[in-house]
Design an enzyme around this catalytic site. Sequence first.
Site, short mmCIF file in Angstrom:
data_model
loop_
_atom_site.label_atom_id
_atom_site.label_comp_id
_atom_site.label_asym_id
_atom_site.label_seq_id
_atom_site.Cartn_x
_atom_site.Cartn_y
_atom_site.Cartn_z
N HIS A 149 64.80 -36.66 107.77
CA HIS A 149 65.71 -37.78 108.05
C HIS A 149 65.31 -39.05 107.31
O HIS A 149 66.11 -39.98 107.19
CB HIS A 149 65.75 -38.05 109.56
N ASP B 168 65.27 -46.91 103.67
CA ASP B 168 65.86 -46.19 104.80
C ASP B 168 66.40 -44.85 104.32
O ASP B 168 67.03 -44.80 103.26
CB ASP B 168 67.03 -47.02 105.38
C1 GDG Z 1 66.29 -42.29 111.23
C2 GDG Z 1 66.16 -42.72 109.76
C3 GDG Z 1 68.53 -42.01 109.37
C4 GDG Z 1 70.02 -49.13 117.40
N1 GDG Z 1 69.83 -50.12 118.30
C5 GDG Z 1 70.46 -49.75 119.43
C6 GDG Z 1 71.05 -48.49 119.19
N2 GDG Z 1 70.76 -48.13 117.94
C7 GDG Z 1 71.24 -46.89 117.33
C8 GDG Z 1 72.18 -47.15 116.18
C9 GDG Z 1 72.07 -45.84 115.39
C10 GDG Z 1 70.63 -45.41 115.66
O1 GDG Z 1 70.17 -46.15 116.80
C11 GDG Z 1 69.70 -45.78 114.51
O2 GDG Z 1 69.94 -44.94 113.43
P1 GDG Z 1 69.56 -45.39 111.95
O3 GDG Z 1 70.04 -44.33 111.04
O4 GDG Z 1 70.17 -46.70 111.64
O5 GDG Z 1 67.97 -45.59 111.90
P2 GDG Z 1 66.65 -44.79 112.48
O6 GDG Z 1 66.52 -44.93 113.93
O7 GDG Z 1 65.50 -45.32 111.70
O8 GDG Z 1 66.90 -43.25 112.10
C12 GDG Z 1 67.51 -43.16 109.20
C13 GDG Z 1 68.51 -41.47 110.79
O9 GDG Z 1 67.20 -41.13 111.22
C14 GDG Z 1 69.41 -40.24 110.93
O10 GDG Z 1 69.09 -39.25 110.00
O11 GDG Z 1 69.81 -42.52 109.07
O12 GDG Z 1 67.40 -43.51 107.84
O13 GDG Z 1 65.21 -43.79 109.63
O14 GDG Z 1 72.92 -44.87 115.88
O15 GDG Z 1 73.48 -47.43 116.67
N3 GDG Z 1 71.77 -47.81 120.11
C15 GDG Z 1 71.94 -48.41 121.33
N4 GDG Z 1 71.38 -49.64 121.62
C16 GDG Z 1 70.65 -50.34 120.71
O16 GDG Z 1 70.19 -51.46 121.00
N5 GDG Z 1 72.65 -47.77 122.27
#
Ligand code: GDG
Length: 465
Positions: free
Chosen positions: A159, A365
Amino acid sequence: MSRLVVVSNRIALPTGSKSSAGGLTVGIVDALKTTGGLWYGWNGEINEIGEEDEDDLAMLDHDGITYASFGLDQNDYDLYYLQFSNAVLWPAFHYRLDLVNFQREAWEGYCRVNTRLAERLLPLLQPDDVLWIHDYHLLPFAAELRKRGVTNRIGFFLHIPFPTPEIFNALPPHQELLAMMCEYDLLGFQTDSDRSAFLDSVGQLTPLVSTDNVHQALGHTFSTGVYPIGIEPDSIKQMAEGPLPPKMVAMKKDLGDAKNIIACERLDYSKGLPERFLAYEALLEHYPQHRGNIRYSQIAPTSRGDVQAYQDIRHQLQTEAGRINGNYGTLGWTPLYYLNQHFDRRLLMKIFRLTDIGLVTPLRDGMNLVAKEYVAAQDPDDPGVLILSRFAGAANELTAALIVNPYDRDEVAAALDQALTMSRTERISRYNDMMAVLRRNDITRWRTDYLQDLRAVNASQRSSG
Ligand code: GDG
């Protein structure tokens, strides 16, 4: 079709409410439901010593899926999770060698936990199960199963980014890690650069023969592929639309005519928050016409709070937010709202829709789902503008965003000014381009493409390994 077994560090146990689950969880659950399946992973709890029998797994059947979960003891949590996964692999894979804290004991703990997890899964496996292992916590998992005679198809999806050899080779056990990865049948990456960086590292270590996406190295034959993870655009749109909860009605009123900039992510140094605060400060300094008329809200729930580097960045942000508000705020205007809190997912999507600019500027990322969610949450007739780091995997697909270098605060400030003054026609055109990509490369496509390729890994590839 044969059964699917998913293994991930964290398991998402069923809560009954689909809307509160993140998109990735929904994607995995849908994949498991298609063929019937088993999800095996850590329940997020830390056991007291002697509290749980080593071989105990909590089993739960729900909606055609079996969930097999376990706790970790304090020592395993420290060495496998906090230290090797999150204070060695995570920083190195995000190009932060300065934050890597390598200790041999942690590496040994990481391997030991992977061994034990593989051993505990063995009795649950059926001969024709297809296994899909997720992320950097479990790089050795296939190798451990193979040692124990498992010949099933085993795939892996990373990921997070895979770093270039100059970075990767600095990890003391880099050779062992690569050798372990070569034992998977299919290695999936978010972007082509991640895939190439992995193959470059293998090629520097050992002779590598590649024909299309099938490779031979270290006596193994494995495939590689690129599968950019997506979201469920319609489900996000639904969450974002609809009546506002009372506290948001008040918030909307409070905003008046101010333009709103939103950013939201786990509080993590890879996400570029301090750099972003400075870019916002550059906007206030060099574009004074916006002072008093804008508001930047930064949501950043604490994550991995037991790791020192995460405690450090939390303190740094508190200080920076206070400094910027102290310098630029007035009695009637607070320029920056910094919320070190977790928000409900439905509420978050509504906030995304209410705001004028989504500011997503990670330093590195794998993909970045927030960028995709921000776009999907917008009102098609009056969408906000996405400003996106070129170092997020998502920048390969969302080319209609304003793409910026997160290290260049003046460039980010200029993009903020451009977004604040962009015409509605241009906003709609950029939004339509991005939505077309999000619909084409959604979460269903991610899982179906990956699993189709894993199931198609041909028999001759597998027997030569
Ligand atoms: C890893 C990789 C890759 C965030 N704050 C809150 C909240 N979130 C949710 C977001 C989103 C998820 O968490 C974060 O996903 P991301 O992709 O932006 O980042 P990582 O957590 O680092 O994920 C990344 C991912 O895996 C998938 O393969 O894209 O590059 O690092 O859905 O909305 N959700 C809630 N409250 C928050 O305060 N409910």
